[in-house]
Design a protein around this motif. Structure first.
Motif, mmCIF file in Angstrom:
data_model
loop_
_atom_site.group_PDB
_atom_site.id
_atom_site.type_symbol
_atom_site.label_atom_id
_atom_site.label_comp_id
_atom_site.label_asym_id
_atom_site.label_seq_id
_atom_site.Cartn_x
_atom_site.Cartn_y
_atom_site.Cartn_z
ATOM 1 N N ILE A 151 0.790 -1.104 -0.092
ATOM 2 C CA ILE A 151 -0.029 0.028 0.160
ATOM 3 C C ILE A 151 1.088 1.215 0.176
ATOM 4 O O ILE A 151 1.893 1.382 0.665
ATOM 5 N N ASN A 152 0.787 2.345 -0.984
ATOM 6 C CA ASN A 152 1.451 3.369 -1.030
ATOM 7 C C ASN A 152 3.018 2.886 -1.741
ATOM 8 O O ASN A 152 3.090 3.139 -2.839
ATOM 9 N N SER A 153 3.765 2.412 -0.966
ATOM 10 C CA SER A 153 5.132 2.137 -1.359
ATOM 11 C C SER A 153 5.976 1.298 -0.335
ATOM 12 O O SER A 153 5.617 1.341 0.701
ATOM 13 N N HIS A 154 6.926 0.791 -0.754
ATOM 14 C CA HIS A 154 7.747 -0.036 0.230
ATOM 15 C C HIS A 154 8.943 0.773 0.952
ATOM 16 O O HIS A 154 8.993 2.082 0.816
ATOM 17 N N GLY A 155 9.682 0.297 1.825
ATOM 18 C CA GLY A 155 10.576 1.017 2.831
ATOM 19 C C GLY A 155 9.925 1.584 3.799
ATOM 20 O O GLY A 155 8.861 1.688 3.896
ATOM 21 N N ILE A 156 11.004 1.946 4.716
ATOM 22 C CA ILE A 156 10.380 2.339 6.147
ATOM 23 C C ILE A 156 9.636 3.629 5.840
ATOM 24 O O ILE A 156 8.386 3.632 6.449
ATOM 25 N N LEU A 157 9.889 4.611 5.149
ATOM 26 C CA LEU A 157 9.088 5.708 4.840
ATOM 27 C C LEU A 157 7.629 5.506 4.207
ATOM 28 O O LEU A 157 6.496 5.947 4.754
ATOM 29 N N GLY A 158 7.686 4.776 2.905
ATOM 30 C CA GLY A 158 6.570 4.408 2.348
ATOM 31 C C GLY A 158 5.449 3.682 3.272
ATOM 32 O O GLY A 158 4.585 3.836 2.910
ATOM 33 N N VAL A 159 6.172 2.775 4.040
ATOM 34 C CA VAL A 159 5.308 1.922 4.774
ATOM 35 C C VAL A 159 4.584 2.874 5.979
ATOM 36 O O VAL A 159 3.431 2.628 6.327
#
Length: 496
Positions: free
Chosen positions: A464-472
């Motif tokens: 959902i939205n994007s991966h990675g710590i900020l995206g999650v």
């Protein structure tokens, strides 16, 4: 009456949703199938040495920057200690016998690469102007109030990262260098959207850090906070079914036979796994088939290295190496030319360390390479599987030795993981590194909404939205916003 929210999975997305909702008065219960919470924040210890499994470094964590503000809101300080990477070379791209450093800050980034490409200074500045504008135009990345459902400019979704880079410069080598950290998102030429490339590069360029002592500190801190606010985090508690009545979800069934009722439900597992938990007419066949047939990113083979004491100087940079003349297409390999690339990173045991204790070395690997062992259990896959892993590890270590001579002699022992390991521990489809692949040629079809066809069942996590710590974390804000309103959460973050 206080609403009870059941969250399936305790990865970063589930824990963040749990924190936000518990903070706002919801009764929260998280259910995790593994003994350790955290998803990709999990670590493991062998012979007294801790190894990261998924969250190797983070960005934008200096005071006032976006991730720092999120961490502050999530009460992660002082439980989580960050160690800055080399500001002059947080990433090193090794290509064609040369090495190119990415430096923090747009001006330093431009100057560092202009030293190799003096005629491209203006184009490098144009490149980074667009990178920064993509991030600034995204409301949740820049913490602006929004009424939009779509949080990104459609131009950034429909244009590929590779076509954008090609439009910036005619220099063939520079084009490759600018895409040199694409293993961070498993980019595919002509398919990966510009926004994925831009948001990741902006994120790390503002500042780059490793989590000292391991990223499991993030998971432990969030679990502690959720429990302190009255929430529950249940480990070794696998959800095997989401039960629905004629209109909505009403409960989950656990593997031990227990049924837990709730008012709202959030799935922090891969959308394919969520679909498998649902046996209801509320999920139409067409939706089920679309989710199950979405393309996922490639997986990886990883070597976890334990060094002999005080033998390897700590490398405060991330090292991306390519054996050919292109950074693209490294997932399209043959048995003879694998690996076409690798990413090498040292683990940060503590701030200020002088010698490396452990490192991670990984290369792309397709699930089909290990499909013959699918369905076997961890630790019981057979001698042929162990031989396969040893052969791949030795080949990958040989490639590392060519770039870092003397490393092999410093290795005390090593461990390995394959796409099957990723599938077993995180449930991600075919062991994919970053879940569902975002495709600029099919932007609508490859998108997964936080909403499902069931009114009180939502999704969160890297899909959902994007991966990675900020995206999650941003994805978790979007999901939690279904119950609270996104602007309410933004207001709380801005006032923390």
């Amino acid at each position: 009456m206080t609403k009870h929210v059941l969250i399936i999975g305790s990865g970063l997305g589930g824990l963040t949703c749990g924190y936000i909702l518990a903070k706002n008065g919801f009764r929260v219960s998280l259910f995790e199938k593994n003994a350790q919470p955290g998803g990709c924040l999990q670590t493991f210890v062998r012979h007294g040495v801790k190894f990261e499994t998924g969250m190797h470094y983070v960005g934008s964590l200096e005071e006032g920057q976006t991730l720092h503000r999120f961490f502050n809101y999530l009460s992660l300080f002082p439980d989580v200690e960050a160690a800055p990477l080399d500001r002059s070379a947080y990433d090193i791209i090794s290509l064609g016998g040369r090495r190119f450093a990415f430096a923090c800050g747009p001006e330093h980034f431009v100057e560092s690469l202009a030293a190799h490409f003096p005629r491209e200074r203006h184009n490098l500045q144009r490149y980074f102007d667009v990178i920064r504008s993509v991030a600034d135009d995204s409301p949740l990345y820049s913490l602006r109030y929004t009424r939009q459902v779509t949080l990104l400019n459609p131009e950034y979704i429909k244009q590929s990262a590779s076509s954008f880079i090609d439009s910036v410069t005619d220099d063939g080598l520079l084009r490759q260098v600018l895409a040199g950290n694409l293993p961070l998102y498993a980019g595919i030429r002509g398919r990966t959207p510009l926004y994925i490339h831009a948001l990741i590069n902006d994120f790390y360029n503002r500042s780059s850090f490793r989590i000292a002592g391991g990223s499991d500190a993030i998971a432990r801190s969030l679990v502690k906070s959720v429990r302190a606010m009255g929430g529950a985090v249940h480990t070794s508690s696998k959800v095997v079914k989401i039960n629905c009545d004629g209109k909505e979800a009403v409960s989950v069934s656990l593997e031990n036979g227990e049924e837990v009722r709730g008012d709202c439900f959030i799935s922090n597992i891969h959308p394919c796994r969520t679909i498998e938990l649902l046996d209801t007419h509320l999920i139409r066949k067409s939706y089920r088939e679309r989710i199950m047939n979405l393309r996922n990113t490639v997986s990886n083979f990883t070597v976890y290295i334990h060094f002999k004491k005080d033998t390897v100087p700590y490398l405060n940079s991330n090292f991306f190496h390519y054996s050919g003349d292109s950074v693209w297409g490294c997932e399209d390999y043959t048995e003879a030319d694998w690996p076409k690339s690798f990413l090498y990173m040292h683990h940060c045991s503590e701030r200020g360390q002088r010698h490396a204790v452990a490192a991670v070395l990984f290369a792309y690997m397709r699930f089909d390479d290990v499909a013959r062992w699918h369905g076997t259990r961890v630790g019981r896959r057979g001698d042929d599987y162990e031989a396969f892993k040893r052969q791949k590890a030795e080949r990958l270590l040989d490639e590392l030795e060519k770039q870092m001579p003397g490393t092999r002699a410093c290795i005390e022992r090593y461990y390995t993981s394959t796409p099957l390991t990723c599938l077993d521990y995180t449930g991600t489809e075919r062991g994919s590194m970053y879940g569902i692949f975002r495709d600029c040629t099919e932007p609508v079809q490859s998108a997964v909404s936080q909403r499902t066809k069931i009114s009180n069942l939502f999704q969160t996590g890297q899909n959902i939205n994007s991966h990675g710590i900020l995206g999650v974390i941003i994805g978790a804000i979007i999901t939690s916003g279904e119950l609270l309103g996104v602007n309410t959460i933004i207001e709380q973050i801005k006032n923390t």
